[in-house]
Enzyme design. Structure first.
Site, short mmCIF file in Angstrom:
data_model
loop_
_atom_site.label_atom_id
_atom_site.label_comp_id
_atom_site.label_asym_id
_atom_site.label_seq_id
_atom_site.Cartn_x
_atom_site.Cartn_y
_atom_site.Cartn_z
N SER A 33 0.86 -1.19 0.00
CA SER A 33 0.00 0.00 0.00
C SER A 33 0.89 1.23 0.00
O SER A 33 2.08 1.14 0.33
CB SER A 33 -0.84 -0.01 1.28
OG SER A 33 -1.48 1.23 1.49
N TYR A 49 -2.49 -1.83 10.69
CA TYR A 49 -2.58 -1.89 9.22
C TYR A 49 -1.28 -1.42 8.58
O TYR A 49 -0.71 -2.10 7.70
CB TYR A 49 -3.75 -1.03 8.73
CG TYR A 49 -3.88 -1.01 7.23
CD1 TYR A 49 -4.47 -2.07 6.55
CD2 TYR A 49 -3.39 0.06 6.46
CE1 TYR A 49 -4.58 -2.07 5.15
CE2 TYR A 49 -3.49 0.07 5.08
CZ TYR A 49 -4.09 -0.99 4.43
OH TYR A 49 -4.19 -0.99 3.05
#
Ligand SMILES: NC(=O)c1ccc[n+]([C@@H]2O[C@H](COP(=O)([O-])OP(=O)(O)OC[C@H]3O[C@@H](n4cnc5c(N)ncnc54)[C@H](O)[C@@H]3O)[C@@H](O)[C@H]2O)c1
Length: 287
Positions: A146, A159
């Site tokens: 990401s 995360y």
């Protein structure tokens, strides 16, 4: 080579294919002529997508598979190689978000992120890589990191940690495939999406006690970013083209994600301590 020349005609296995980025990659893989294995815990979502793709003339099968279960992922690989064919593209995409201060995070929510976002990727690699390397056929492995894999963001620590982990895992794996002498046909690439329309913030975990307000405010801030986010099909088109060009870092929004990479490099080089951002530095609209 174009994405069609590189990927057309093979088998693609995509985890988390029931929604968001995974569904976009599945639609694009199908458009390119791939047989798509749609793996997800959401049986209804992958059944609906399989119907959509087959109705459009594509070839797709759904597989209910929880990437937290190493045996289930191994069974998926066994079944695909036995019943469908050699895998040209594996996308370890399934992933979940978590909002809230780290000290408020329920242990089960921490574990969910680690099990899906990190162990799920490892189980995919473990099940499929040896089978890919056993043939001389060209094969690709994409792991979903990401923009968060090169950023630090408070109230999303599990995360962000998981996406840094996937990036490092993928960089190491890239080198391992090379050192094992399989890089002439097995290509390991890291996908770093910026902001892509999906369900990830809605399905994210929060906190049960402590500062639930801060956790939900972060969810709201991220949902606001979704308004400017990229369409998953457009994101998939970019990722397939970059992969076919042989790039290692596949960026849905090259300027936006690239500026985060440059910022990370700058901070590490200058050895500055992490700073709170008072305003958004990266604008997805710049791409
Ligand atoms: N959407 C973004 O802007 C964005 C940005 C950067 C990275 N990513 C990454 O992209 C990947 C896909 O995220 P998304 O935004 O499309 O999310 P999403 O929530 O829209 O889709 C995730 C899919 O994964 C499935 N899933 C969840 N747990 C699973 C499990 N245990 N086993 C199998 N499938 C499971 C869900 O059912 C869902 O269909 C994630 O790894 C995420 O971290 C997304």
């Amino acid at each position: 080579m174009s994405a069609r020349e590189t990927f057309g005609g093979g088998v693609a296995v995509i985890t988390g294919a029931g929604a968001g980025i995974g569904a976009g990659l599945a639609r694009q893989a199908s458009r390119l002529g791939m047989t798509v294995v749609l793996a997800d815990v959401d049986a209804a979502a992958v059944a609906a997508l399989r119907e959509e793709l087959t109705a459009a003339g594509g070839s797709a099968v759904e597989a209910v598979c929880d990437v937290r279960d190493a045996n289930a992922v191994e069974e998926l690989a066994e079944t695909v190689y036995r019943d469908i064919g050699d895998v040209r593209l594996l996308v370890n995409n399934a992933g979940v978000e978590q909002f809230g201060y780290l000290w408020d995070t329920p242990v089960a929510n921490w574990q969910r992120v680690v099990d899906i976002n990190i162990s799920g990727v490892f189980y995919g690699v473990r099940a499929f890589l040896p089978r890919m390397m056993a043939t001389d056929a060209p094969a690709w492995v994409w792991n979903l990191s990401s923009i968060g894999g090169v950023a630090v963001v408070p109230l999303q620590a599990p995360y962000i940690m998981s996406k840094h982990a996937v990036l490092a895992l993928t960089e190491c794996l890239h080198l391992e495939v090379k050192s094992a002498g399989h890089d002439h046909h097995v290509h390991v690439q890291a996908v770093l999406p910026g902001a892509v329309v999906s369900n990830i913030f809605e399905s994210a975990g929060g906190v049960n006690s402590g500062d639930a307000g801060a956790a939900e405010a972060q969810r709201t801030a991220m949902l606001d970013i979704k308004a400017e986010a990229m369409d998953p099909i457009a994101a998939a088109e970019v990722v397939f083209e970059q992969a076919a060009e042989g790039r290692f870092y596949l960026l849905t929004q090259p300027d936006y994600v690239g500026s985060a990479m440059a910022e990370r490099a700058r901070v590490l080089t200058s050895q500055e301590p992490p700073r709170l951002r008072t305003e958004r530095r990266f604008d997805p609209a710049q791409n």
